[in-house]
Design a protein around this motif. Structure first.
Motif, PDB file in Angstrom:
ATOM      1  N   MET A   1      23.189  62.878  17.828  1.00 56.08           N
ATOM      2  CA  MET A   1      23.628  62.263  16.660  1.00 56.08           C
ATOM      3  C   MET A   1      23.799  60.893  17.166  1.00 56.08           C
TER       4      MET A   1
ATOM      5  N   TYR B   1      22.077  59.025  19.414  1.00 61.22           N
ATOM      6  CA  TYR B   1      20.655  58.590  19.300  1.00 61.22           C
ATOM      7  C   TYR B   1      20.255  58.456  18.310  1.00 61.22           C
ATOM      8  N   ASN B   2      20.365  59.392  16.941  1.00 62.77           N
ATOM      9  CA  ASN B   2      19.871  58.957  15.885  1.00 62.77           C
ATOM     10  C   ASN B   2      20.489  58.057  15.110  1.00 62.77           C
TER      11      ASN B   2
ATOM     12  N   GLY C   1      16.948  56.649  14.442  1.00 66.41           N
ATOM     13  CA  GLY C   1      16.802  57.346  13.054  1.00 66.41           C
ATOM     14  C   GLY C   1      16.767  56.468  11.923  1.00 66.41           C
ATOM     15  N   TYR C   2      18.080  55.810  12.173  1.00 66.67           N
ATOM     16  CA  TYR C   2      18.344  54.812  11.229  1.00 66.67           C
ATOM     17  C   TYR C   2      18.105  53.354  11.438  1.00 66.67           C
TER      18      TYR C   2
ATOM     19  N   SER D   1      29.016  60.082  11.483  1.00 70.43           N
ATOM     20  CA  SER D   1      27.597  59.653  10.997  1.00 70.43           C
ATOM     21  C   SER D   1      27.304  59.570   9.502  1.00 70.43           C
TER      22      SER D   1
ATOM     23  N   SER E   1      25.943  53.787  19.303  1.00 67.95           N
ATOM     24  CA  SER E   1      25.135  55.100  19.837  1.00 67.95           C
ATOM     25  C   SER E   1      25.543  55.496  21.093  1.00 67.95           C
TER      26      SER E   1
ATOM     27  N   VAL F   1      16.041  64.741  17.773  1.00 74.19           N
ATOM     28  CA  VAL F   1      15.869  64.203  16.714  1.00 74.19           C
ATOM     29  C   VAL F   1      14.779  64.185  16.065  1.00 74.19           C
TER      30      VAL F   1
ATOM     31  N   ALA G   1      14.634  62.713  11.918  1.00 70.03           N
ATOM     32  CA  ALA G   1      14.949  61.545  12.292  1.00 70.03           C
ATOM     33  C   ALA G   1      15.327  60.672  11.215  1.00 70.03           C
TER      34      ALA G   1
ATOM     35  N   PRO H   1      19.735  66.155  13.908  1.00 67.44           N
ATOM     36  CA  PRO H   1      20.130  66.308  15.380  1.00 67.44           C
ATOM     37  C   PRO H   1      20.591  67.620  15.613  1.00 67.44           C
TER      38      PRO H   1
END
Length: 310
Positions: A40, A42-43, A47-48, A171, A211, A246, A251, A257
């Motif tokens: 999460m 890492y996301n 991802g965001y 998150s 992160s 992810v 992602a 995640p």
């Protein structure tokens, strides 16, 4: 409200599973929740914000060794040691962000990978303190928090669930807040966001620090809950794993995640019971999933069923 109910419902299901799962899956799920917290973190960045890092093992290891070395050599109890591990990850990720964010694209990937490898080699070099590849086991007395023995399977599961719950709700709040919306805008078109007057460097700096801090919290928790600190957690494998989690889960989705970690963990676990070439089975499954669900499991659910899924 629907999104809040969904995420709180997942936490309620995980709490209920604590009372019914057999010992083997009970331990597995505790490990999955800690690794999902890592993913999460890492996301948030990938991802965001749209920044592909290959160096998150550095933050995971910073949290783990910040906690482990303070217990092993400074004699700190588990509570302060965990806080020191999280602080170590925050400092390392903030310092790395100031340097790595001067680059972009492939250069950013290479810089983060180089720093992670430097961290791994540093752990091996100071083997007198870190025990190098061998690592070290934390004594049971050093794994007590407020009278709770985290080496006990029940306490370990609840602690992992608490970490996972905090990371999950953080998150969810973060990506729905104005700050998270700006991160998504940076991912889609950074130049336009800059033209609108936002300081994109400051937002990316904050995203990378958040992160890395979440990854460090997962690393510190992993070490204290499972009682082992080793250099293998700083190797490049632990920079690739959160990326896979992810991508598989989706992602840019809050639950992605966790779903990706759960899927990947049990895919390897089950296939290793069939053949020694279990990574071949895992690889085929990953290729098929990438071909037929390119947005990941939760990404496909969002595309097909629930457009507003965070």
């Amino acid at each position: 409200m629907r999104a809040l109910v969904l995420h709180l419902g997942l936490l309620a299901v995980l709490l209920a599973l604590h009372f019914v799962l057999p010992a083997y899956h009970h331990g597995n799920l505790a490990r999955i929740m800690v690794l999902a917290s890592f993913a999460m973190g890492y996301n948030i960045l990938f991802g965001y914000t749209g920044l592909l890092s290959l160096g998150h093992a550095l933050f995971f290891a910073a949290g783990m060794y910040g906690m482990g070395l303070s217990v092993q050599h400074l004699g700190l109890s588990a509570g302060p040691a965990l806080l020191l591990g999280v602080l170590s990850g925050a400092v390392v990720s903030g310092a790395l962000a100031l340097l790595a964010l001067r680059t972009s694209g492939v250069a950013f990937m290479i810089v983060t990978l180089m720093f992670a490898q430097a961290g791994y080699l540093t752990i091996l070099h100071f083997s007198e303190w870190t025990r190098g590849d061998e690592g070290f086991v934390l004594a049971q007395a050093g794994r007590m928090v407020c009278g709770f023995d985290l080496s006990d399977p029940n306490a370990r599961y609840i602690a992992a669930l608490m970490l996972f719950g905090v990371c999950l709700m953080l998150s969810l709040w973060l990506v729905r807040a104005p700050f998270g919306r700006v991160l998504v805008a940076i991912r889609e078109n950074e130049e336009r966001v800059r033209m609108l007057g936002y300081d994109t460097f400051a937002r990316k700096l904050a995203a990378l620090t958040i992160s890395g801090t979440m990854a460090a919290a997962a690393g510190a928790a992993y070490g204290i809950l499972f009682g082992y600190v080793g250099a293998s957690f700083a190797a490049v494998q632990y920079s690739i794993l959160p990326l896979l989690y992810v991508l598989l889960g989706g992602a840019g989705t809050v639950l992605g995640p966790f779903i990706g970690t759960l899927f990947m963990f049990y895919l390897i676990d089950l296939s290793s019971g069939i053949t020694t070439a279990y990574m071949l089975i895992a690889g085929v499954a990953l290729v098929l999933l990438t071909l037929f669900a390119p947005q990941g499991i939760m990404g496909e659910l969002r595309r097909r069923l629930w457009k507003g899924l965070p």
